[in-house]
Design a protein around this motif. Structure first.
Motif, PDB file in Angstrom:
ATOM      1  N   LYS A   1      54.877  23.195  74.468  1.00 34.43           N
ATOM      2  CA  LYS A   1      53.452  23.042  74.145  1.00 34.43           C
ATOM      3  C   LYS A   1      53.018  23.933  72.988  1.00 34.43           C
ATOM      4  O   LYS A   1      52.010  23.676  72.356  1.00 34.43           O
ATOM      5  CB  LYS A   1      52.581  23.335  75.368  1.00 34.43           C
ATOM      6  CG  LYS A   1      52.564  22.221  76.378  1.00 34.43           C
ATOM      7  CD  LYS A   1      51.558  22.494  77.461  1.00 34.43           C
ATOM      8  CE  LYS A   1      51.472  21.314  78.417  1.00 34.43           C
ATOM      9  NZ  LYS A   1      50.479  21.558  79.468  1.00 34.43           N
TER      10      LYS A   1
ATOM     11  N   GLN B   1      59.327  22.076  83.811  1.00 35.50           N
ATOM     12  CA  GLN B   1      57.910  22.409  83.699  1.00 35.50           C
ATOM     13  C   GLN B   1      57.714  23.748  82.993  1.00 35.50           C
ATOM     14  O   GLN B   1      56.815  23.892  82.172  1.00 35.50           O
ATOM     15  CB  GLN B   1      57.239  22.433  85.079  1.00 35.50           C
ATOM     16  CG  GLN B   1      55.751  22.646  85.022  1.00 35.50           C
ATOM     17  CD  GLN B   1      55.036  21.550  84.225  1.00 35.50           C
ATOM     18  OE1 GLN B   1      55.380  20.381  84.287  1.00 35.50           O
ATOM     19  NE2 GLN B   1      54.042  21.937  83.444  1.00 35.50           N
TER      20      GLN B   1
ATOM     21  N   SER C   1      55.624  24.148  79.511  1.00 34.89           N
ATOM     22  CA  SER C   1      54.421  24.985  79.426  1.00 34.89           C
ATOM     23  C   SER C   1      54.634  26.249  78.594  1.00 34.89           C
ATOM     24  O   SER C   1      53.735  26.671  77.869  1.00 34.89           O
ATOM     25  CB  SER C   1      53.918  25.352  80.818  1.00 34.89           C
ATOM     26  OG  SER C   1      54.863  26.143  81.500  1.00 34.89           O
TER      27      SER C   1
END
Length: 70
Positions: A28, A20, A24
């Motif tokens: 991204k 994660q 993030s």
């Protein structure tokens, strides 16, 4: 990117950047033109012993050598 994230997290050897976190904080922010340079940089950090990547291919672990570079 990875080292900046670890540095801002005040990471020590063994600190984990989870899937994660990678998504993030890094993935991204990349566009398709950056995919190949990203992979090259990640491979270089691994071959230099700065990070290791877990079996899932995404989770990144800071090594002692990497912690010393921060």
């Amino acid at each position: 990117m990875f080292l900046n994230w670890f540095k801002s997290s005040r990471a020590e050897a063994g600190h984990i950047m989870t899937k994660q976190d990678v998504i993030s904080a890094i993935l991204k922010k990349l566009d398709s033109k950056q995919d190949r340079p990203f992979q090259i940089a990640m491979d270089e950090l691994k071959s230099d012993g700065i990070i290791t990547v877990n079996e899932d291919g995404v989770t990144v672990v800071l090594t002692q050598k990497g912690a010393e570079k921060l």
